[in-house]
Design a protein around this motif. Structure first.
Motif, PDB file in Angstrom:
ATOM      1  N   ASN A 186       0.732  -1.389  -0.192  1.00  0.00           N
ATOM      2  CA  ASN A 186       0.108   0.039   0.027  1.00  0.00           C
ATOM      3  C   ASN A 186       0.924   1.441  -0.022  1.00  0.00           C
ATOM      4  N   THR A 187       2.084   1.044   0.523  1.00  0.00           N
ATOM      5  CA  THR A 187       2.980   2.527   0.625  1.00  0.00           C
ATOM      6  C   THR A 187       4.132   2.371  -0.439  1.00  0.00           C
ATOM      7  N   TRP A 188       4.522   1.275  -0.767  1.00  0.00           N
ATOM      8  CA  TRP A 188       5.595   1.385  -1.967  1.00  0.00           C
ATOM      9  C   TRP A 188       5.110   0.778  -3.137  1.00  0.00           C
ATOM     10  N   ALA A 189       4.053   0.640  -3.605  1.00  0.00           N
ATOM     11  CA  ALA A 189       3.756  -0.133  -4.873  1.00  0.00           C
ATOM     12  C   ALA A 189       4.433   0.804  -6.076  1.00  0.00           C
ATOM     13  N   LEU A 190       4.294   2.059  -6.022  1.00  0.00           N
ATOM     14  CA  LEU A 190       4.682   2.846  -7.027  1.00  0.00           C
ATOM     15  C   LEU A 190       6.289   2.868  -7.151  1.00  0.00           C
ATOM     16  N   PHE A 191       6.931   2.725  -5.884  1.00  0.00           N
ATOM     17  CA  PHE A 191       8.241   2.763  -6.161  1.00  0.00           C
ATOM     18  C   PHE A 191       8.717   1.403  -6.658  1.00  0.00           C
ATOM     19  N   LEU A 192       8.009   0.405  -6.487  1.00  0.00           N
ATOM     20  CA  LEU A 192       8.199  -0.870  -7.017  1.00  0.00           C
ATOM     21  C   LEU A 192       8.123  -1.172  -8.543  1.00  0.00           C
ATOM     22  N   VAL A 193       7.163  -0.366  -9.050  1.00  0.00           N
ATOM     23  CA  VAL A 193       7.027  -0.107 -10.555  1.00  0.00           C
ATOM     24  C   VAL A 193       7.985   0.648 -10.906  1.00  0.00           C
ATOM     25  N   PHE A 194       8.430   1.728 -10.335  1.00  0.00           N
ATOM     26  CA  PHE A 194       9.608   2.223 -10.686  1.00  0.00           C
ATOM     27  C   PHE A 194      10.996   1.295 -10.870  1.00  0.00           C
ATOM     28  N   LEU A 195      11.267   0.619  -9.808  1.00  0.00           N
ATOM     29  CA  LEU A 195      12.193  -0.247  -9.786  1.00  0.00           C
ATOM     30  C   LEU A 195      12.140  -1.288 -11.079  1.00  0.00           C
ATOM     31  N   ALA A 196      11.101  -1.652 -11.147  1.00  0.00           N
ATOM     32  CA  ALA A 196      10.667  -2.761 -12.255  1.00  0.00           C
ATOM     33  C   ALA A 196      11.023  -1.979 -13.760  1.00  0.00           C
ATOM     34  N   VAL A 197      10.688  -0.849 -13.733  1.00  0.00           N
ATOM     35  CA  VAL A 197      11.158   0.044 -15.079  1.00  0.00           C
ATOM     36  C   VAL A 197      12.347   0.219 -15.259  1.00  0.00           C
ATOM     37  N   LEU A 198      13.317   0.215 -14.019  1.00  0.00           N
ATOM     38  CA  LEU A 198      14.490   0.186 -14.280  1.00  0.00           C
ATOM     39  C   LEU A 198      15.400  -1.129 -14.522  1.00  0.00           C
ATOM     40  N   LEU A 199      14.539  -2.257 -14.156  1.00  0.00           N
ATOM     41  CA  LEU A 199      15.122  -3.406 -14.371  1.00  0.00           C
ATOM     42  C   LEU A 199      15.070  -3.923 -15.644  1.00  0.00           C
ATOM     43  N   LEU A 200      13.878  -3.701 -16.492  1.00  0.00           N
ATOM     44  CA  LEU A 200      13.553  -4.062 -17.697  1.00  0.00           C
ATOM     45  C   LEU A 200      14.048  -3.271 -18.760  1.00  0.00           C
ATOM     46  N   LEU A 201      14.095  -1.865 -18.528  1.00  0.00           N
ATOM     47  CA  LEU A 201      14.814  -0.839 -19.475  1.00  0.00           C
ATOM     48  C   LEU A 201      16.166  -0.847 -19.415  1.00  0.00           C
ATOM     49  N   PRO A 202      16.888  -0.572 -20.449  1.00  0.00           N
ATOM     50  CA  PRO A 202      18.295  -0.378 -20.253  1.00  0.00           C
ATOM     51  C   PRO A 202      18.807   0.931 -19.872  1.00  0.00           C
ATOM     52  N   VAL A 203      18.398   0.883 -18.454  1.00  0.00           N
ATOM     53  CA  VAL A 203      18.743   2.336 -17.609  1.00  0.00           C
ATOM     54  C   VAL A 203      19.837   1.933 -16.703  1.00  0.00           C
ATOM     55  N   VAL A 204      20.900   2.600 -16.601  1.00  0.00           N
ATOM     56  CA  VAL A 204      21.876   2.692 -15.800  1.00  0.00           C
ATOM     57  C   VAL A 204      21.766   3.790 -14.444  1.00  0.00           C
ATOM     58  N   ILE A 205      22.438   3.334 -13.276  1.00  0.00           N
ATOM     59  CA  ILE A 205      22.325   4.252 -12.169  1.00  0.00           C
ATOM     60  C   ILE A 205      23.667   4.652 -11.845  1.00  0.00           C
ATOM     61  N   PRO A 206      24.102   5.886 -12.070  1.00  0.00           N
ATOM     62  CA  PRO A 206      25.467   6.249 -11.587  1.00  0.00           C
ATOM     63  C   PRO A 206      25.747   5.789 -10.116  1.00  0.00           C
ATOM     64  N   ALA A 207      26.812   5.293  -9.993  1.00  0.00           N
ATOM     65  CA  ALA A 207      27.184   4.599  -8.527  1.00  0.00           C
ATOM     66  C   ALA A 207      27.170   5.866  -7.398  1.00  0.00           C
ATOM     67  N   TYR A 208      27.421   6.890  -7.923  1.00  0.00           N
ATOM     68  CA  TYR A 208      27.359   7.963  -6.691  1.00  0.00           C
ATOM     69  C   TYR A 208      26.038   8.233  -6.366  1.00  0.00           C
TER      70      TYR A 208
END
Length: 289
Positions: free
Chosen positions: A216-238
């Motif tokens: 109920n609290t973190w569903a949207l954040f999980l969707v955001f993480l799923a998008v990062l996982l499925l799409l070729p998006v990289v997160i800078p280490a810093y």
């Protein structure tokens, strides 16, 4: 990947603003857990990094007779990024142990001040060990050559997605186990099996409610993480280690711990500013059954 130094400063500035906002939001109990103390230390480190990069940006700066250039900026950001990536799994392990000890009250005699000192010591120890690992054992090789003017080569991180997938699989296994136990309970019990089935019902209810509160609290954040996982998006280490991620990690670890200890009797719920961990029945009822 190549990132311009102004873009690095913009990202660090936004990260610092988010970190301090979340720290002040949780100021009432930010130091009651290891993750809270570590969040404060991370915010301080990010602030110092941002100020250092701002001061070193451009050529001609000198410190103790050493001329500092944009290459030193790139080197500093790369080292800190590697330290952040190294800290991901140790922070998860220590935070999980801290939540487990809180939920089961293994150290009831420890007062608040002593707990803060222990958390502060462990946080400092993790920072020190991570830095020593990067310099002495990891074989880290900075990239400061062959980059265009006013740009830096920045490493990316994937530990966030790995941690998320692992913990979500753990919670999913707990939910599947609770669902299977509930299905088996539909078989008419014998008289000497009533107590065991009542306890199993209690465990299944705890798991179901914990997952519902978390989603109920973190569903949207999980969707955001799923998008990062499925799409070729990289997160800078810093940017990989930040207080927003630690807040999500805190709630996810609490859900995991609740699912793990519900069969042993839950004594307390670790502090959480985002999820309200209230259940519709007494968690002590299991022991009275």
């Amino acid at each position: 990947m190549n990132i311009s130094i102004p873009s690095i400063l913009l990202g660090l500035g936004g990260k610092c603003l988010l970190n301090w906002s979340l720290v002040f939001l949780q100021k009432n109990h930010i130091c009651r857990s290891f993750l809270g103390v570590f969040s404060v230390s991370l915010t301080v480190v990010d602030t110092l990094l941002t100020l250092s990069v701002t001061a070193l940006h451009g050529d001609g700066h000198a410190l103790l007779g050493l001329k500092l250039t944009r290459y030193h900026v790139c080197l500093l950001v790369q080292i800190i990024g590697q330290v952040y990536s190294t800290l991901q799994w140790p922070v998860v392990v220590v935070a999980a142990l801290d939540h487990f000890f809180t939920a089961t009250r293994r150290f009831q005699s420890t007062n608040t001040r002593s707990r803060r000192v222990i958390c502060l010591f462990v946080s400092g120890l993790l920072w020190s060990l991570a830095a020593l690992y990067i310099f002495l054992l990891s074989g880290f090789r900075p990239v400061v050559e062959d980059v265009s003017h006013n740009q830096c080569w920045i490493f990316h991180t994937s530990q966030i997605l790995h941690v998320t997938v692992f913990l979500l699989l753990t919670v999913s296994c707990a939910a599947l186990h609770a669902w299977c136990s509930t299905r088996l309970l539909k078989i008419p019990p014998l008289n000497d099996q009533i107590t065991n089935q009542s306890r199993a019902h209690c465990r299944g209810s705890v798991v179901h409610q914990a997952l519902q509160i978390f989603l109920n609290t973190w569903a949207l954040f999980l969707v955001f993480l799923a998008v990062l996982l499925l799409l070729p998006v990289v997160i800078p280490a810093y940017l990989g280690l930040n207080v927003a991620w630690l807040c999500f990690l805190n709630s996810l670890l609490i859900a995991v711990v609740l699912c793990a200890v519900c069969s042993r009797g839950l004594a307390a719920v670790p502090p959480d500013s985002f999820c309200e961990w209230r259940f519709k029945f007494s968690l002590a009822a299991e022991d009275r059954t």
